[in-house]
Scaffold this motif. Sequence first.
Motif, short mmCIF file in Angstrom:
data_model
loop_
_atom_site.label_atom_id
_atom_site.label_comp_id
_atom_site.label_asym_id
_atom_site.label_seq_id
_atom_site.Cartn_x
_atom_site.Cartn_y
_atom_site.Cartn_z
N MET A 396 0.81 -1.22 0.00
CA MET A 396 0.00 0.00 0.00
C MET A 396 0.85 1.27 0.00
O MET A 396 0.53 2.23 -0.69
CB MET A 396 -0.95 -0.02 1.19
CG MET A 396 -2.06 -1.05 1.06
SD MET A 396 -3.23 -1.05 2.46
CE MET A 396 -2.27 -1.97 3.68
N LYS A 397 1.93 1.26 0.76
CA LYS A 397 2.79 2.44 0.82
C LYS A 397 3.37 2.76 -0.55
O LYS A 397 3.31 3.91 -1.03
CB LYS A 397 3.92 2.20 1.83
CG LYS A 397 4.92 3.36 1.96
CD LYS A 397 5.96 3.03 3.01
CE LYS A 397 6.96 4.17 3.19
NZ LYS A 397 7.83 4.33 2.01
N ALA A 398 3.93 1.75 -1.21
CA ALA A 398 4.54 1.96 -2.52
C ALA A 398 3.51 2.37 -3.56
O ALA A 398 3.75 3.28 -4.37
CB ALA A 398 5.26 0.69 -2.96
N MET A 399 2.35 1.72 -3.54
CA MET A 399 1.34 2.02 -4.56
C MET A 399 0.71 3.40 -4.32
O MET A 399 0.39 4.11 -5.27
CB MET A 399 0.27 0.93 -4.57
CG MET A 399 0.80 -0.43 -5.02
SD MET A 399 1.57 -0.44 -6.67
CE MET A 399 3.32 -0.24 -6.24
N ASP A 400 0.52 3.79 -3.07
CA ASP A 400 -0.02 5.12 -2.79
C ASP A 400 0.94 6.21 -3.25
O ASP A 400 0.52 7.27 -3.72
CB ASP A 400 -0.33 5.27 -1.30
CG ASP A 400 -1.57 4.49 -0.87
OD1 ASP A 400 -2.33 4.06 -1.76
OD2 ASP A 400 -1.76 4.30 0.34
N GLU A 401 2.24 5.95 -3.11
CA GLU A 401 3.22 6.93 -3.60
C GLU A 401 3.09 7.12 -5.11
O GLU A 401 3.10 8.25 -5.61
CB GLU A 401 4.64 6.46 -3.25
CG GLU A 401 5.00 6.61 -1.79
CD GLU A 401 6.40 6.12 -1.50
OE1 GLU A 401 7.15 5.83 -2.47
OE2 GLU A 401 6.76 6.02 -0.31
N LEU A 402 2.95 6.01 -5.84
CA LEU A 402 2.81 6.11 -7.30
C LEU A 402 1.46 6.68 -7.69
O LEU A 402 1.34 7.41 -8.68
CB LEU A 402 3.01 4.74 -7.94
CG LEU A 402 4.44 4.18 -7.89
CD1 LEU A 402 4.48 2.79 -8.49
CD2 LEU A 402 5.41 5.11 -8.61
N ALA A 403 0.42 6.35 -6.91
CA ALA A 403 -0.93 6.86 -7.20
C ALA A 403 -0.97 8.38 -7.11
O ALA A 403 -1.73 9.04 -7.83
CB ALA A 403 -1.93 6.26 -6.23
N ASN A 404 -0.16 8.94 -6.24
CA ASN A 404 -0.15 10.39 -6.03
C ASN A 404 1.03 11.07 -6.71
O ASN A 404 1.42 12.17 -6.33
CB ASN A 404 -0.14 10.69 -4.53
CG ASN A 404 -1.43 10.25 -3.86
OD1 ASN A 404 -2.51 10.73 -4.18
ND2 ASN A 404 -1.33 9.30 -2.92
N SER A 405 1.58 10.40 -7.71
CA SER A 405 2.72 10.95 -8.46
C SER A 405 2.29 11.26 -9.89
O SER A 405 1.12 11.17 -10.24
CB SER A 405 3.86 9.93 -8.46
OG SER A 405 3.55 8.83 -9.32
N ASP A 406 3.26 11.57 -10.73
CA ASP A 406 2.98 11.82 -12.15
C ASP A 406 3.16 10.56 -12.99
O ASP A 406 3.34 10.64 -14.21
CB ASP A 406 3.87 12.95 -12.68
CG ASP A 406 5.36 12.64 -12.53
OD1 ASP A 406 5.71 11.55 -12.00
OD2 ASP A 406 6.19 13.48 -12.93
N PHE A 407 3.08 9.40 -12.35
CA PHE A 407 3.19 8.12 -13.05
C PHE A 407 2.14 8.04 -14.16
O PHE A 407 0.98 8.42 -13.96
CB PHE A 407 2.99 6.97 -12.05
CG PHE A 407 3.20 5.60 -12.64
CD1 PHE A 407 4.46 5.04 -12.70
CD2 PHE A 407 2.13 4.87 -13.12
CE1 PHE A 407 4.67 3.77 -13.21
CE2 PHE A 407 2.31 3.60 -13.64
CZ PHE A 407 3.59 3.05 -13.69
N GLN A 408 2.53 7.53 -15.32
CA GLN A 408 1.60 7.44 -16.45
C GLN A 408 1.77 6.13 -17.20
O GLN A 408 2.85 5.53 -17.20
CB GLN A 408 1.85 8.58 -17.44
CG GLN A 408 1.52 9.96 -16.94
CD GLN A 408 1.69 11.02 -18.01
OE1 GLN A 408 2.21 10.74 -19.09
NE2 GLN A 408 1.24 12.22 -17.73
N SER A 409 0.69 5.72 -17.84
CA SER A 409 0.73 4.59 -18.76
C SER A 409 0.51 5.11 -20.17
O SER A 409 -0.56 5.62 -20.49
CB SER A 409 -0.38 3.57 -18.42
OG SER A 409 -0.55 2.65 -19.49
N ALA A 410 1.52 4.97 -21.01
CA ALA A 410 1.39 5.40 -22.40
C ALA A 410 0.31 4.59 -23.11
O ALA A 410 -0.44 5.11 -23.94
CB ALA A 410 2.73 5.26 -23.13
#
Length: 478
Positions: A396-410
Motif C-alpha cells: 500500500m505504501k509503494a502504490m499510494d506513492e505512485l498513485a499520487n505521483s505523475d506516473f503514467q501509462s502510455a
Amino acid sequence: MKKKLIAALLISSMAISTLVGCAGKGKDGTKDPDKEVTKEVTDAPKTEDNKEKEGGSGDTVTQGKVLNIYCWNEEFKSRYTDYFEKAGKLPEGIEVNFVITPNENNAYQNALDQALLNQESAADDDKVDIFLVEADYALKYVDTDYALDVKADVGLTDEDLANQYQYTKDIVTDSNGIQKGTTWQATPGLFAYRRSIAKDVLGTDDPVEVQAALSDWNKFDDVAAKAAEKGYKMLSGYDDAYRTFSNNVSAPWVDGTKIVIDDNLMRWVDQTKAYTDNKYNNKTSLWAPEWSADQGPEGKVFGFFYSTWGINFTLLGNALATPVSEGGKEEVGNGIFGDYAVCQGPESYYWGGTWICAAAGTDNLPLIKEIMKTLTCDAETMKKITEETQDYTNNMKAMDELANSDFQSAFLGGQNHIKLFAEAAPKIDMSNISQYDQGLNESFQGAFKDYFDGTVDKDTALDTFYTSAIEKYPELTR
C-alpha cells in the motif's frame, strides 16, 4: 490420521481438470507452450524431528544447497531473477531450480500434489522448497500441513506484512486463521474501454465521466443499448463480466455439503442471456482467438473487465497491429496503442494473482524468508517492479506513492491507472472464498453456454451444472 486426510484431499483433487484466472496463460494472453517438468521431485510435511529447527524466529536452522521452486510459467522466475538474484541476495553455493509444469489440464497441480505426497521420503536436494498457488485453488493447499506458517515457521513479522492488502492475506489464510503464503501482486480489477468508442457512444472518453455512465449495472446496461445502436458490442463474450458477479456473492458456494447458487450468479446468467439475445456481445469465450481479436485494431467492443496483469500484458499485446515478437513497438501508431483507458466500473472485483508458499520439510527456510521479505514486503523493491513492469504490487505504501505521483501509462493514453487500482484494492472482500471456487465457478460458466445460445432452457442448464459439480465433488449435494 491428519496426513492421511490431507493426502486424500490432494489425490482427489488430481482428478479434476480445470483452468482458472490467468493460469496457463502467457503475458500476451495466449497459452504457454508445453514444457517438460525440469526435474522430478518427491515427498514431505513437517515431522516432529524437524519441526523445532524449522522455526523462523531465531531458532537454529540449516541451509540446503538446492532451492526447488514449483510453478507453472516463467512469471515468478522473472521477478525472482530481476529483483532478488540480480540484487545480489542469493547466497553463494545455492542452486535455484525452477520446476515448471504448464497448467494445461491441471498438470501443474497434479505434479505438485505428487511431489508434496512424496515429500517426506525425498532426498534433501529434491524436496519442494517453494510452491506457487493461485487464488481459486489456494485453500486446497494452505488449509493443510503442507504449507508453512509465514510468521511462526518462516519468520516474517507483522511489521513485515503490515503494508500488504488485506485480501491478499485472506486468500492464503487457513481455517485456523494462520497465513500460509504471501504475494508480490495485488490484482484488483477495472473496466478497460476504448476511448474512440466511448467518444462515439457517450460523447467523451474522460475516465471520470465514463465511470459516471457505468457506475452501476443499470447504467451499464443502458450504455450497452446505446453502443448497439452505434454498431458496437458492449462486451465480447459470455464470460467477460463473470468475476465482477462471482467476487461479490453473499455466501460461499457450499453450506455444509449443499451447493448454494448465489443470487448474484443468477444475475450474471440473466444479464448474459439478455446481452446475447440483444446482440450486445460477440458470443466469444475467454482466451478464444475471437475474444483476443475483439481487443485489437479491428475490434468493435466497448470494453473489457480486466485486472492489473490483464491490462498491462494481455490487453496491450492484443491491441498491437504488429506484435513485439515480430518487430512491433509498444507505441502510439502500432494498432490501437493509446486508445484504451480504465475506470472502476459497476463493482469492485479482483482477478488472478500468484502466491508464494513455503513447503513443509524444506531445508531452505532462511533463503525462503529472504525471498518472501524482499519480493513481497520491501516497499522499494515493489515500487521498482511497478515502475519497470507496470505490474501492480502488494504494498500500500509503494502504490499510494505512485498513485499520487505523475506516473503514467502510455498504453492508456497517459492515464495514471495506479491511482484507480489503489482505490479499488482495499474494497476487495474475500470473506466468502472456499476450496470449491475453482471447480464450481468453471462448471457454472460452462453449463450455461448452451442456454445463452438458446439450445437449452435455464432448468436444463442448471441440471447440467449440478451434474458436473457432483462429478467433481461427490461429497456435495444439490
